[in-house]
Design a protein around this motif. Structure first.
Motif, PDB file in Angstrom:
ATOM      1  N   VAL A 285       0.864  -1.176   0.000  1.00 45.15           N
ATOM      2  CA  VAL A 285       0.000   0.000   0.000  1.00 45.15           C
ATOM      3  C   VAL A 285       0.901   1.225   0.000  1.00 45.15           C
ATOM      4  O   VAL A 285       1.999   1.210   0.560  1.00 45.15           O
ATOM      5  CB  VAL A 285      -0.957   0.032   1.211  1.00 45.15           C
ATOM      6  N   SER A 286       0.457   2.287  -0.632  1.00 44.57           N
ATOM      7  CA  SER A 286       1.272   3.496  -0.722  1.00 44.57           C
ATOM      8  C   SER A 286       0.948   4.445   0.433  1.00 44.57           C
ATOM      9  O   SER A 286      -0.139   4.385   1.014  1.00 44.57           O
ATOM     10  CB  SER A 286       1.011   4.209  -2.054  1.00 44.57           C
ATOM     11  N   PRO A 287       1.881   5.337   0.784  1.00 42.71           N
ATOM     12  CA  PRO A 287       1.592   6.341   1.814  1.00 42.71           C
ATOM     13  C   PRO A 287       0.362   7.177   1.466  1.00 42.71           C
ATOM     14  O   PRO A 287      -0.405   7.553   2.355  1.00 42.71           O
ATOM     15  CB  PRO A 287       2.863   7.194   1.842  1.00 42.71           C
ATOM     16  N   ASN A 288       0.171   7.461   0.175  1.00 42.95           N
ATOM     17  CA  ASN A 288      -0.986   8.240  -0.246  1.00 42.95           C
ATOM     18  C   ASN A 288      -2.286   7.494   0.034  1.00 42.95           C
ATOM     19  O   ASN A 288      -3.284   8.086   0.480  1.00 42.95           O
ATOM     20  CB  ASN A 288      -0.881   8.554  -1.745  1.00 42.95           C
ATOM     21  N   GLU A 289      -2.282   6.175  -0.209  1.00 42.03           N
ATOM     22  CA  GLU A 289      -3.483   5.372   0.054  1.00 42.03           C
ATOM     23  C   GLU A 289      -3.780   5.305   1.545  1.00 42.03           C
ATOM     24  O   GLU A 289      -4.940   5.387   1.961  1.00 42.03           O
ATOM     25  CB  GLU A 289      -3.294   3.968  -0.527  1.00 42.03           C
ATOM     26  N   GLN A 334       9.602   1.234   1.649  1.00 41.20           N
ATOM     27  CA  GLN A 334      10.074   2.096   0.578  1.00 41.20           C
ATOM     28  C   GLN A 334      10.416   3.478   1.120  1.00 41.20           C
ATOM     29  O   GLN A 334       9.882   3.908   2.143  1.00 41.20           O
ATOM     30  CB  GLN A 334       8.994   2.232  -0.521  1.00 41.20           C
ATOM     31  N   TYR A 335      11.295   4.143   0.423  1.00 40.09           N
ATOM     32  CA  TYR A 335      11.703   5.490   0.813  1.00 40.09           C
ATOM     33  C   TYR A 335      11.662   6.398  -0.402  1.00 40.09           C
ATOM     34  O   TYR A 335      11.889   5.967  -1.527  1.00 40.09           O
ATOM     35  CB  TYR A 335      13.134   5.474   1.381  1.00 40.09           C
ATOM     36  N   ARG A 336      11.394   7.669  -0.169  1.00 37.19           N
ATOM     37  CA  ARG A 336      11.495   8.646  -1.221  1.00 37.19           C
ATOM     38  C   ARG A 336      12.906   9.213  -1.203  1.00 37.19           C
ATOM     39  O   ARG A 336      13.407   9.621  -0.167  1.00 37.19           O
ATOM     40  CB  ARG A 336      10.473   9.771  -0.994  1.00 37.19           C
ATOM     41  N   ALA A 337      13.568   9.215  -2.331  1.00 39.49           N
ATOM     42  CA  ALA A 337      14.962   9.617  -2.389  1.00 39.49           C
ATOM     43  C   ALA A 337      15.173  10.775  -3.368  1.00 39.49           C
ATOM     44  O   ALA A 337      14.430  10.940  -4.329  1.00 39.49           O
ATOM     45  CB  ALA A 337      15.844   8.437  -2.823  1.00 39.49           C
TER      46      ALA A 337
END
Length: 342
Positions: A285-289, A334-337
């Motif tokens: 699942v994504s952070p946005n979801e 996951q990380y945003r880079a």
């Protein structure tokens, strides 16, 4: 000696790469005999020594690598799922730590035991919750496929497993195609991992992004038709005509896939997660979801579609309502880079 993918190493050479400051004794100590070694000063990293076909006394190890690059691995007979090192391996995150695989087959070469071949890092796939001692864990080889000359040199034969519900789900008698069979969600007591029957089933590698998108779309279409049929059956054809496939019409950034309605006319937002695997399989699942489900908790439904049958376009499903952060066990993967310009 540097560490090279598909290079051959004996235990002393592996020791010299990962722990050169310590002493080494052949057939004794940590590096001389153990199958699992926690790398000193890197407590989340491990070395795994595996000999396929190994037998200790009356105990025959049940281990293999299949044609999808999945290693079925078994711990020592005295270790179980509660053993600290096994628990750490099951919690392994390939983005934060490394499990190095050194493998050989139990076939003598010229009357002597062969060296181990370095097959690269592993990623945890799942484990058997029923057979707790010894522990049975499935790993995905990240360096895949293994070149044919390497397989030949190692005398390694890949296991070919029979396809089952993880590939194509089998529909129960009397269930028609193009249907979605709804079930209760798993209980919160369901442990990570899989029961023996599911664990022994054919193991597939993680899907490519294109495969995931195609499967996701197929699952969304089943849920879309379920919503329209539910509303029509309840006498709300007016609402059924307004059900929207948001992920197709507006893209994936909305935080949900389908805009539908409760029977009282209140808006309902549905996020669909589809798998050909089992009911208890993990999903992303994504952070946005997650954020959207928190903001619209009273209107949010997560529909988990599983055991998807490609040929019949049928599957099973369960739904969870409300905030995903409150209803699911979330693991950050996951990380945003952003590239540093320093």
């Amino acid at each position: 000696m540097p560490l090279e993918l598909y290079g051959d190493y004996d235990r002393r050479a592996v020791h010299d790469i990962f722990d050169p400051s310590s002493s080494f004794a052949t057939g004794a100590g940590m590096w001389g005999i153990r199958g699992i070694i926690r790398i000193p000063n890197q407590p989340r990293d491990f070395v795994l020594f595996v000999t396929l076909g190994k037998q200790e006394g009356a105990h025959q190890f049940d281990e293999s690598i299949n044609d999808q690059g999945i290693l079925r691995w078994q711990s020592q007979p005295k270790q179980d799922l509660s053993s600290p090192v096994i628990a750490d391996l099951i919690r392994h995150d390939a983005k934060a730590s490394t499990v190095h695989l050194f493998l050989r087959t139990n076939r003598m070469r010229g009357g002597v035991a062969p060296p181990f071949t370095y097959l690269g890092p592993l990623r945890y796939h799942d484990h058997d919750v029923d057979r707790a001692q010894p522990a049975h864990v499935a790993w995905e080889l990240l360096a895949w496929p293994i070149p044919e000359p390497v397989l030949s040199a190692m005398q390694l034969t890949l296991a070919t497993e029979v396809a089952d519900h993880n590939d194509t789900a089998i529909l129960p008698n009397g269930v028609e195609a193009e249907s979605l069979i709804e079930e209760e969600p798993p209980t919160t007591a369901t442990p990570p991992g899989e029961p023996t029957g599911s664990f022994k089933a054919r193991k597939l590698r993680y899907q490519s992004s294109d495969q995931s998108r195609a499967l996701g779309l197929a699952g969304e279409l089943l849920v879309l038709e379920r919503e329209r049929a539910r509303l029509i059956e309840a006498g709300r054809s007016d609402l059924a005509a307004q059900v929207e496939h948001t992920s197709v019409l507006k893209g994936d950034g909305a935080g949900y896939d389908i805009a539908s309605f409760f029977l009282d006319g209140q808006s309902k937002y549905i996020e669909v997660k589809t798998t050909t695997g089992t009911k208890t399989a993990d999903f992303l699942v994504s952070p946005n979801e997650v954020a959207f489900s928190e903001k619209h908790a009273d209107q949010f439904e997560l529909c988990r579609v599983f055991a998807f049958n490609r040929e019949a376009a049928s599957a099973r499903s369960y739904s969870i309502f409300g905030s995903m952060r409150e209803k699911l066990f979330l693991i950050e993967t996951q990380y945003r880079a952003r590239a540093s310009m320093a």
